[in-house]
Design an enzyme around this catalytic site. Sequence first.
Site, PDB file in Angstrom:
ATOM      1  N   SER A 126       0.831  -1.211   0.000  1.00  0.00           N
ATOM      2  CA  SER A 126       0.000   0.000   0.000  1.00  0.00           C
ATOM      3  C   SER A 126       0.860   1.253   0.000  1.00  0.00           C
ATOM      4  CB  SER A 126      -0.863  -0.034   1.260  1.00  0.00           C
ATOM      5  OG  SER A 126      -1.429   1.226   1.495  1.00  0.00           O
ATOM      6  N   TYR A 150      -1.249  -0.591  10.984  1.00  0.00           N
ATOM      7  CA  TYR A 150      -1.595  -1.224   9.707  1.00  0.00           C
ATOM      8  C   TYR A 150      -0.464  -1.021   8.701  1.00  0.00           C
ATOM      9  CZ  TYR A 150      -3.446  -1.218   4.959  1.00  0.00           C
ATOM     10  OH  TYR A 150      -3.594  -1.399   3.614  1.00  0.00           O
ATOM     11  N   LYS A 154       2.354  -3.631   6.756  1.00  0.00           N
ATOM     12  CA  LYS A 154       2.645  -3.708   5.312  1.00  0.00           C
ATOM     13  C   LYS A 154       4.141  -3.560   5.061  1.00  0.00           C
ATOM     14  CE  LYS A 154      -1.444  -4.361   3.528  1.00  0.00           C
ATOM     15  NZ  LYS A 154      -1.815  -5.568   2.793  1.00  0.00           N
ATOM     16  N   TYR A 177      -0.490  -0.138  -3.703  1.00  0.00           N
ATOM     17  CA  TYR A 177      -1.725   0.436  -4.250  1.00  0.00           C
ATOM     18  C   TYR A 177      -1.957   1.820  -3.679  1.00  0.00           C
ATOM     19  CZ  TYR A 177      -2.911  -4.644  -3.995  1.00  0.00           C
ATOM     20  OH  TYR A 177      -2.933  -6.005  -4.019  1.00  0.00           O
TER      21      TYR A 177
END
Length: 340
Positions: A126, A150, A154, A177
């Site tokens: 991400s 979070y 990643k 992304y």
Amino acid sequence: MKKILVTGGAGYIGSHTCIELLNSGYEVVIVDDFTNSVMEPVKRLEKLAGKKVSFHEVNLLDKEALDAVFKKEGKIDAVIHFAALKAVGESVAQPLMYYKNNISGSLALFEVMRDNDVKNVVFSSSATVYGDPEETPIKEDATVHATNPYGHTKSMMEQILMDTSHALGWGVILLRYFNPVGAHESGEIGEDPEYPNNLLPFVSQVAAGIREHVTIFGDDYDTIDGTGVRDYIHVVDLARAHVKSIERLTGFDKGTLIYNIGTGTGYSVQQMVETFRQVSGKEIKVVIGPRRPGDIAECTADATLANKELGWSAEYGLQEMIESAWKWQSKYPNGYRGAK
Ligand code: UFG
């Protein structure tokens, strides 16, 4: 490459990716435990593609069950790893749950891959790993500096994969992304959050009359109209980037490749709401609220590398993103809930 195992294949991005894989002639094995998903999109994606997948309800932390899936399926050529928890606010409140699920789950998966001699993986990363970037558009070599649990999971998983690729000779692609939105053109599958944390699902629900208004989190940023700017990417374009990544891994010996997946164009919250009004023809009431803690002013991708090395670029623009989101929302106001 023939057979691809997709973790989290019943989820939002996973289900769209499975359709694109099936349409491109791959065999698809899904592993999902329905933590944040249901079976319905799997049935629908099979119908849309006119092909079956092999489905296994397994939690990644159940290593024995996962190993049995790999043994039963025979030769798996690559894994696309989506399965993870993804709500930033929840990760701040419950970091241990995020580290256990995202990190331990991934470690179990990678160990099972190693034990079964599967050496190719595409990982769902991400733009969150960049934190508050020094400049936009962001290039892949920008500093990695996540700002919440979070995001940390990643960037940790990225590191684990880079080290593993180095040690075991794996072919790894990390896809970072930007902001995935929209739905399949059929309106049969889409994003189905019970309570939306992200902008577009929230706006959809306001347009559909499910919620009363959208709160804009701050209008005093240094952007074109004071509201936050993001690089929204159609989920079908994003899904196709995974197929391109699988193609790229074919014949790629070993190492880690990192690509930003975005359009390169940013839109503000106000622009998103205004376009949604035009597309849906609905009133969308907005209320200006305070900034959301942890938010940044602007985040857009430099996706030149993905264009060059994956042969991928976004085909859909904002209009198609919002039209497809609205089609899905109007066709299934309650998402998959209540589906037979
Ligand atoms: N926003 C609102 N009101 C809302 C929801 C969002 O004004 O009700 C604004 C946000 O302040 C931001 C923009 O809309 O300016 C987009 O917010 P989202 O929550 O949709 O997306 P984020 O950019 O905050 O986060 C997304 C993903 C994360 C990922 C991050 C990476 O949800 O998983 O992009 O940049 F980590």
